[in-house]
Each structure stands twice: as structure tokens, then as C-alpha cells.
Design an enzyme around this catalytic site. Structure first.
Site, PDB file in Angstrom:
ATOM      1  N   ARG A 114       0.842  -1.085  -0.177  1.00 55.24           N
ATOM      2  CA  ARG A 114      -0.028   0.133  -0.134  1.00 55.24           C
ATOM      3  C   ARG A 114       0.769   1.171  -0.159  1.00 55.24           C
ATOM      4  NH1 ARG A 114      -3.638  -2.624  -1.725  1.00 55.24           N
ATOM      5  NH2 ARG A 114      -5.338  -3.081  -0.638  1.00 55.24           N
ATOM      6  N   GLU A 151      -3.193   8.267  -5.200  1.00 59.80           N
ATOM      7  CA  GLU A 151      -3.286   7.561  -6.387  1.00 59.80           C
ATOM      8  C   GLU A 151      -4.735   8.125  -6.895  1.00 59.80           C
ATOM      9  OE1 GLU A 151      -3.455   3.282  -5.717  1.00 59.80           O
ATOM     10  OE2 GLU A 151      -1.562   3.120  -5.323  1.00 59.80           O
ATOM     11  N   HIS A 195      -0.855   0.514  -9.888  1.00 59.27           N
ATOM     12  CA  HIS A 195      -1.620  -0.411  -8.875  1.00 59.27           C
ATOM     13  C   HIS A 195      -2.272  -1.522  -9.752  1.00 59.27           C
ATOM     14  CE1 HIS A 195      -3.507  -0.149  -4.707  1.00 59.27           C
ATOM     15  NE2 HIS A 195      -3.476  -1.551  -5.276  1.00 59.27           N
TER      16      HIS A 195
END
Length: 327
Positions: free
Chosen positions: A238, A267, A286
């Protein structure tokens, strides 16, 4: 009367059809655009179930507007996008989708490790830009993976899967975890280290720990300075676990060799982010669980969690099972 649910992103048609059999479904219609906050605030007021992604912030103020909400089904393993304490206080169940993305994320982690070690992205750009003129002994020479020491921070399911891959490359496996995993030590030959020892010994430091208040800025200036100048940092866990400003400085000053990142503090990452200017930083959007098979299974499991609970049964994966007491 069917329970009302809201889905915050388009999902596979067959899984949507499964939900429509038992629920009255409303769906955010734009496939690759997160649902706007004002729309989410409007839709959550009536529904009994919310099917969401990591892109949605399910915070206290949003939950306060949900008069009938009984379950938040998160299509992800992590749930740091959800205020679980606020949900629990309101007797709202939170579910997630663990297990199904373990191997896929481990594949991506090891791919990043190899990309950074062998300078693959840099080499590809070198070729595409017409810079390859001749073979040269040290041209784009990188770091060896075979026989190197991998340090895994967080020996959960994904950490163990990465360790299995490392064993195939005859790597020395060391790890740090809140609790020792003696069975994994015996089966894979992994060796436990303190956090500081792992940083100092590893050729590759792989972050695979959950995002918690304790792991925020786990890797910063002090930790990066403990690492070898030839070491590579990989984060597929993360954003926020690594201090990105400190990492940028460490990469610029060659305090560490390279970094491979699939997650970021904010993000989507801005194209102007300083890390994207560095040749020794491989950055991905991601995509840790991004295979067709895995994403479909995540979508299916999130649907199963939601439907199972709304039918009065216990879902397969509950984040706050205390909500079920007395239900």
C-alpha cells in the site's frame, strides 16, 4: 421486496446478473471513472448494500448519511479506504476479498524485482530511443537475482508466495513479521530477522505488510540509509508505507540502487511526480491483482459476500464480525 444495492463501478455482466437476481441494483455507469463523491452521497442514503472499490472513501461522514445501509462489500483485500470503526459503531458489516489475489500479486512483486534488478524498463527505452549502437561489457549492467538475499516485510499469504518464488531462484530468504512463522521457516528455509537486521542484510527489500497506523512511513530516511547502496526496494503493498520524498532523495543520491513501486500515497499518481523522472524507479499503476482471472474472481467474491449477508447468512469474509453478534 428485493434489497437495494449500489455498485460503484462496472463489473462483469454475469456477476452483475447474479446480483440482479436477488437485489434491486443501481450501477455507476462510467467504467474507468470513480463515482463522484456527491453521487455516492446521494446513492448511499437509500441502499442496504454498497459494493465498492479502493477508489471510494467510505468515511464516517458518508456512513452518517446511510440510513438503511447494512453491508459494505469491498472488492479488495485491503480496506484502508473504509472507516471500519465507524461502520462497526453503526452495525454495518464490512467484507473483503482475500486469498484470490495472492499468487497474482506475488507474480507482480517478483516481476518488479526482476525489472528493477536487470534495468529492463531503462533498457527498453534505450533501445526504442535509438541509443543502442554496439555491445559493450558494462552496458546496462544490473544486479543479480539468483543467489541474492531477499528480505520480506510482512510474511502473510502474499509474503509466503513471494518466498516460494525466491526459493526457485536459490535466494536467501529472510523476513520480518509481527509474529514468527516457524512453519514457513522450516518449509522454505526462511530466517527471521529484526526489522533493522533485514534492512541491513537484504539485496531486495519487499514490502508486503498491510497498511495500518503502525506501518505508515515505515520506510523513511533512517531506514533507507540502513540499506545497502546496491539494494532494491519493492512495494506492492500500500502507498503511505514508504515516505516517497525520502525515497526520491535516496534514489537521487544513490543511497540505494533502485525501487519498484506499484502503490503510492496518492493515487492516481501525478505524471509530474518526481519519482517518475528517475531511471532507477520502475512505477506501475496499482496493477498487482490485474489479471482477468483474478479480477473476475475478486468481483465474484465481493458479490457473494454481499448477497450472502443480505440473505441472512454469514458471508465468507468479514472484516468486523462483531457486527454479526445478535443478528
Amino acid at each position: 421486496m428485493k434489497p437495494k444495492i449500489f455498485i460503484t463501478r462496472q463489473i462483469p455482466e454475469d456477476i452483475l446478473a447474479m446480483l440482479q437476481e436477488t437485489c434491486e441494483v443501481k450501477l455507476w455507469s462510467e467504467a474507468d471513472v470513480p463515482v463522484p463523491r456527491d453521487v455516492l452521497e446521494q446513492e448511499i442514503r437509500d441502499v442496504e448494500g454498497l459494493y465498492c472499490l479502493l477508489t471510494e472513501s467510505i468515511d464516517d461522514s458518508l456512513l452518517a448519511q446511510a440510513k438503511n445501509l447494512r453491508i459494505v462489500s469491498n472488492m479488495a483485500v485491503g480496506y484502508n479506504n473504509i472507516n471500519v470503526e465507524a461502520a462497526t459503531r453503526r452495525k454495518i458489516l464490512v467484507t473483503n476479498t482475500p486469498g484470490v489475489l495472492t499468487e497474482t500479486t506475488a507474480d507482480l512483486t517478483f516481476a518488479l524485482l526482476m525489472m528493477t534488478a536487470r534495468r529492463m524498463e531503462e533498457a527498453s527505452q534505450f533501445l526504442r530511443q535509438g541509443q543502442w549502437k554496439t555491445w559493450s561489457p558494462m552496458l546496462l549492467a544490473g544486479q543479480d537475482v539468483y543467489g541474492a538475499t531477499i528480505g520480506i516485510i510482512g510474511m502473510g499469504r502474499i509474503g509466503e508466495a513471494v518466498a516460494k518464488r525466491a526459493k526457485g531462484f536459490d535466494m536467501k530468504i529472510i523476513y520480518h513479521n509481527r509474529t514468527r512463522k516457524f512453519e514457513i521457516e522450516e518449509r522454505l528455509g526462511a530466517q527471521y530477522r529484526t526489522f533493522e537486521e533485514l534492512l541491513e542484510e537484504s539485496d531486495f527489500v519487499c514490502i508486503l505488510t498491510p497498511s495500518t497506523p503502525e506501518t505508515q512511513n515505515l520506510i523513511g530516511k533512517t531506514e533507507l540509509e540502513r540499506m545497502k547502496p546496491t539494494a532494491i526496494l519493492i512495494n506492492t503493498a500500500r502507498g503511505g508505507i514508504v515516505n516517497e520524498d525520502d525515497l526520491y532523495s535516496a534514489l537521487m543520491d544513490q543511497k540505494i540502487y533502485a525501487a519498484g513501486l506499484d502503490v503510492f500515497s496518492e493515487e492516481p499518481l501525478s505524471p509530474q511526480h518526481p519519482l517518475l523522472t528517475l531511471a532507477n524507479c520502475v512505477a506501475l499503476p496499482h496493477i498487482g491483482s490485474a489479471t482477468v482471472k483474478t479480477r473476475r474472481e475478486m468481483a465474484r467474491l465481493a458479490a457473494v459476500n454481499l448477497v450472502t449477508f443480505l440473505q441472512g447468512k454469514t458471508p465468507p469474509h468479514c472484516v468486523n464480525p462483531s457486527v454479526l453478534e445478535g443478528v
